[in-house]
Design a protein around this motif. Sequence first.
Motif, PDB file in Angstrom:
ATOM      1  N   PHE A 151       0.854  -1.185   0.000  1.00 42.79           N
ATOM      2  CA  PHE A 151       0.000   0.000   0.000  1.00 42.79           C
ATOM      3  C   PHE A 151       0.893   1.239   0.000  1.00 42.79           C
ATOM      4  CE2 PHE A 151      -2.248  -3.514   1.888  1.00 42.79           C
ATOM      5  CZ  PHE A 151      -3.500  -3.456   1.301  1.00 42.79           C
ATOM      6  N   VAL A 152       0.844   1.980  -1.102  1.00 47.06           N
ATOM      7  CA  VAL A 152       1.726   3.130  -1.307  1.00 47.06           C
ATOM      8  C   VAL A 152       0.935   4.418  -1.168  1.00 47.06           C
ATOM      9  CG1 VAL A 152       3.276   4.279  -2.928  1.00 47.06           C
ATOM     10  CG2 VAL A 152       3.187   1.774  -2.847  1.00 47.06           C
ATOM     11  N   GLY A 153       1.484   5.382  -0.434  1.00 50.55           N
ATOM     12  CA  GLY A 153       0.815   6.664  -0.259  1.00 50.55           C
ATOM     13  C   GLY A 153       0.124   6.748   1.093  1.00 50.55           C
ATOM     14  N   THR A 154      -0.533   7.855   1.346  1.00 47.70           N
ATOM     15  CA  THR A 154      -1.188   8.071   2.635  1.00 47.70           C
ATOM     16  C   THR A 154      -2.667   8.397   2.450  1.00 47.70           C
ATOM     17  OG1 THR A 154      -0.581  10.426   2.608  1.00 47.70           O
ATOM     18  CG2 THR A 154       0.929   8.903   3.708  1.00 47.70           C
TER      19      THR A 154
ATOM     20  N   SER B 143      -2.527   3.843  -2.842  1.00 46.53           N
ATOM     21  CA  SER B 143      -2.839   2.917  -3.919  1.00 46.53           C
ATOM     22  C   SER B 143      -2.419   1.509  -3.526  1.00 46.53           C
ATOM     23  CB  SER B 143      -2.128   3.324  -5.209  1.00 46.53           C
ATOM     24  OG  SER B 143      -0.718   3.298  -5.041  1.00 46.53           O
ATOM     25  N   VAL B 144      -3.094   0.519  -4.098  1.00 48.77           N
ATOM     26  CA  VAL B 144      -2.798  -0.877  -3.816  1.00 48.77           C
ATOM     27  C   VAL B 144      -1.966  -1.446  -4.960  1.00 48.77           C
ATOM     28  CG1 VAL B 144      -3.751  -3.149  -3.310  1.00 48.77           C
ATOM     29  CG2 VAL B 144      -4.994  -1.088  -2.596  1.00 48.77           C
ATOM     30  N   ARG B 145      -0.797  -1.990  -4.640  1.00 52.58           N
ATOM     31  CA  ARG B 145       0.089  -2.571  -5.647  1.00 52.58           C
ATOM     32  C   ARG B 145       0.255  -4.071  -5.379  1.00 52.58           C
ATOM     33  NH1 ARG B 145       3.753   1.519  -7.180  1.00 52.58           N
ATOM     34  NH2 ARG B 145       2.778   3.575  -6.915  1.00 52.58           N
ATOM     35  N   SER B 146       0.036  -4.886  -6.374  1.00 56.47           N
ATOM     36  CA  SER B 146       0.285  -6.319  -6.225  1.00 56.47           C
ATOM     37  C   SER B 146       1.780  -6.554  -6.037  1.00 56.47           C
ATOM     38  CB  SER B 146      -0.209  -7.072  -7.462  1.00 56.47           C
ATOM     39  OG  SER B 146      -1.603  -6.969  -7.584  1.00 56.47           O
ATOM     40  N   ALA B 147       2.123  -7.541  -5.217  1.00 64.97           N
ATOM     41  CA  ALA B 147       3.530  -7.774  -4.897  1.00 64.97           C
ATOM     42  C   ALA B 147       3.852  -9.262  -4.894  1.00 64.97           C
ATOM     43  CB  ALA B 147       3.855  -7.166  -3.535  1.00 64.97           C
ATOM     44  N   THR B 148       5.123  -9.560  -5.074  1.00 68.25           N
ATOM     45  CA  THR B 148       5.614 -10.931  -4.996  1.00 68.25           C
ATOM     46  C   THR B 148       6.892 -10.950  -4.173  1.00 68.25           C
ATOM     47  OG1 THR B 148       6.842 -10.634  -7.073  1.00 68.25           O
ATOM     48  CG2 THR B 148       4.660 -11.646  -7.222  1.00 68.25           C
ATOM     49  N   VAL B 149       7.138 -12.058  -3.501  1.00 71.06           N
ATOM     50  CA  VAL B 149       8.354 -12.215  -2.698  1.00 71.06           C
ATOM     51  C   VAL B 149       9.499 -12.587  -3.628  1.00 71.06           C
ATOM     52  CG1 VAL B 149       9.453 -13.468  -0.820  1.00 71.06           C
ATOM     53  CG2 VAL B 149       7.003 -12.945  -0.696  1.00 71.06           C
ATOM     54  N   VAL B 150      10.564 -11.792  -3.606  1.00 69.69           N
ATOM     55  CA  VAL B 150      11.724 -12.076  -4.463  1.00 69.69           C
ATOM     56  C   VAL B 150      12.926 -12.555  -3.659  1.00 69.69           C
ATOM     57  CG1 VAL B 150      11.026 -10.529  -6.317  1.00 69.69           C
ATOM     58  CG2 VAL B 150      12.399  -9.633  -4.422  1.00 69.69           C
ATOM     59  N   ALA B 151      12.875 -12.390  -2.342  1.00 75.65           N
ATOM     60  CA  ALA B 151      13.955 -12.881  -1.482  1.00 75.65           C
ATOM     61  C   ALA B 151      13.417 -13.030  -0.068  1.00 75.65           C
ATOM     62  CB  ALA B 151      15.155 -11.942  -1.493  1.00 75.65           C
ATOM     63  N   ARG B 152      13.883 -14.068   0.611  1.00 80.19           N
ATOM     64  CA  ARG B 152      13.385 -14.338   1.959  1.00 80.19           C
ATOM     65  C   ARG B 152      14.488 -14.937   2.812  1.00 80.19           C
ATOM     66  NH1 ARG B 152      10.591 -18.235   5.015  1.00 80.19           N
ATOM     67  NH2 ARG B 152       8.774 -17.419   6.147  1.00 80.19           N
ATOM     68  N   ASP B 153      14.587 -14.481   4.043  1.00 76.84           N
ATOM     69  CA  ASP B 153      15.575 -14.991   4.992  1.00 76.84           C
ATOM     70  C   ASP B 153      14.860 -15.221   6.314  1.00 76.84           C
ATOM     71  OD1 ASP B 153      17.642 -15.539   6.710  1.00 76.84           O
ATOM     72  OD2 ASP B 153      18.732 -13.670   6.402  1.00 76.84           O
ATOM     73  N   ALA B 154      14.380 -16.443   6.507  1.00 72.54           N
ATOM     74  CA  ALA B 154      13.598 -16.756   7.703  1.00 72.54           C
ATOM     75  C   ALA B 154      14.426 -16.644   8.973  1.00 72.54           C
ATOM     76  CB  ALA B 154      13.008 -18.161   7.583  1.00 72.54           C
TER      77      ALA B 154
ATOM     78  N   ILE C 263      -6.005   0.749  11.082  1.00 71.74           N
ATOM     79  CA  ILE C 263      -7.184   1.092  11.882  1.00 71.74           C
ATOM     80  C   ILE C 263      -7.407   2.602  11.893  1.00 71.74           C
ATOM     81  CG2 ILE C 263      -8.137   1.107  14.220  1.00 71.74           C
ATOM     82  CD1 ILE C 263      -6.866  -1.592  14.671  1.00 71.74           C
ATOM     83  N   LEU C 264      -6.324   3.359  11.974  1.00 69.60           N
ATOM     84  CA  LEU C 264      -6.425   4.816  11.976  1.00 69.60           C
ATOM     85  C   LEU C 264      -6.190   5.396  10.586  1.00 69.60           C
ATOM     86  CD1 LEU C 264      -4.494   5.614  15.294  1.00 69.60           C
ATOM     87  CD2 LEU C 264      -6.954   5.367  14.942  1.00 69.60           C
ATOM     88  N   GLY C 265      -6.195   4.552   9.567  1.00 66.92           N
ATOM     89  CA  GLY C 265      -5.916   5.001   8.212  1.00 66.92           C
ATOM     90  C   GLY C 265      -4.434   4.874   7.899  1.00 66.92           C
ATOM     91  N   LEU C 266      -4.105   4.987   6.634  1.00 66.83           N
ATOM     92  CA  LEU C 266      -2.709   4.852   6.215  1.00 66.83           C
ATOM     93  C   LEU C 266      -1.966   6.174   6.410  1.00 66.83           C
ATOM     94  CD1 LEU C 266      -3.046   2.618   3.047  1.00 66.83           C
ATOM     95  CD2 LEU C 266      -1.799   2.057   5.128  1.00 66.83           C
ATOM     96  N   TYR C 267      -1.652   6.446   7.667  1.00 63.45           N
ATOM     97  CA  TYR C 267      -0.886   7.626   8.033  1.00 63.45           C
ATOM     98  C   TYR C 267       0.297   7.175   8.876  1.00 63.45           C
ATOM     99  CZ  TYR C 267      -4.979  10.238   6.467  1.00 63.45           C
ATOM    100  OH  TYR C 267      -6.000  10.744   5.714  1.00 63.45           O
ATOM    101  N   PRO C 268       1.519   7.235   8.333  1.00 65.57           N
ATOM    102  CA  PRO C 268       2.692   6.740   9.067  1.00 65.57           C
ATOM    103  C   PRO C 268       2.881   7.451  10.398  1.00 65.57           C
ATOM    104  CG  PRO C 268       3.226   7.162   6.762  1.00 65.57           C
ATOM    105  CD  PRO C 268       1.865   7.747   7.009  1.00 65.57           C
ATOM    106  N   VAL C 269       3.290   6.681  11.388  1.00 65.98           N
ATOM    107  CA  VAL C 269       3.524   7.195  12.742  1.00 65.98           C
ATOM    108  C   VAL C 269       4.998   6.984  13.090  1.00 65.98           C
ATOM    109  CG1 VAL C 269       2.921   6.970  15.180  1.00 65.98           C
ATOM    110  CG2 VAL C 269       1.165   6.636  13.417  1.00 65.98           C
ATOM    111  N   THR C 270       5.605   7.969  13.725  1.00 62.57           N
ATOM    112  CA  THR C 270       7.023   7.885  14.080  1.00 62.57           C
ATOM    113  C   THR C 270       7.201   7.820  15.594  1.00 62.57           C
ATOM    114  OG1 THR C 270       7.698   9.114  12.112  1.00 62.57           O
ATOM    115  CG2 THR C 270       9.261   9.041  13.932  1.00 62.57           C
ATOM    116  N   HIS C 271       8.073   6.920  16.035  1.00 61.95           N
ATOM    117  CA  HIS C 271       8.491   6.834  17.426  1.00 61.95           C
ATOM    118  C   HIS C 271      10.001   7.039  17.476  1.00 61.95           C
ATOM    119  CE1 HIS C 271       4.735   4.514  17.256  1.00 61.95           C
ATOM    120  NE2 HIS C 271       4.559   4.839  18.519  1.00 61.95           N
ATOM    121  N   ARG C 272      10.477   7.518  18.593  1.00 62.55           N
ATOM    122  CA  ARG C 272      11.918   7.716  18.709  1.00 62.55           C
ATOM    123  C   ARG C 272      12.434   7.164  20.022  1.00 62.55           C
ATOM    124  NH1 ARG C 272      12.850  14.202  19.885  1.00 62.55           N
ATOM    125  NH2 ARG C 272      11.528  14.356  21.745  1.00 62.55           N
TER     126      ARG C 272
END
Length: 252
Positions: free
Chosen positions: A86-89, A94-105, A146-155
Amino acid sequence: MKLGKWLLCLVAFFYFTILNAEPLPATIASVKPSIVGIGGFNKLASPRATVYGTGFAIGDGSIVATNAHVVDSIKKERPKDKLSVFVGTGRKASVRSATVVARDASHDLAILRFDGAAVKPLKLHQGELFAEGHSIAFTGYPIGAILGLYPVTHRGIISSITPVVTPARSAKELSIAQIKRAKNPYMIYQLDATAYPGNSGSPVYMQSNAAVVAVINKVFVKASKESILQDPSAITYAIPSKYLIDLMRTIK
């Protein structure tokens, strides 16, 4: 006071103000365009979209980093959903389809490639681990959408560099994966900062220059998962960026 001395004092005041300005607001502004939501989308389901964690653009901006366990949760809980970024706020997301290209469990990392235009990538720190006491911040979606796509910052700060193995109170609490890690543990960051489950996959960056030093991995829960929003522990763990760099090198 003569005009020349007055102007000199004025210049000195502004110079002092610039040097001592709070760097974090500018750093956050530069980071937010790179933050994405990681989740599932199914136009026939209700809700159609669910955000399970956070990701951030890396490389050329066509790929994003997140936690492997975030991707696993989507597949397990919403198997019919299409893995999505999910790109943007807000309503502009917008919703973008995605695929896993690398994984390190073993290091709980995953890299996804998504459809559509690239996103501004973040710079990864490639040096040694930072020592305790350095000021950091992380940006993501602490409770999903839950609160919408609005990034939250913690420090907070890097409070410790500790083995990835979390001590168990008894042998019954040890999983097979924990036993394997105990034989050859690697070091991760412990942060003095409050994160929540939706922050999984968030970039941990230096407050001064936005260089990503780690990826949020897990939160220490004092009681139960249900109580984490009301009574967070303020103890958060993050995987050093060097493991993400190693994973990127496996992508052809």
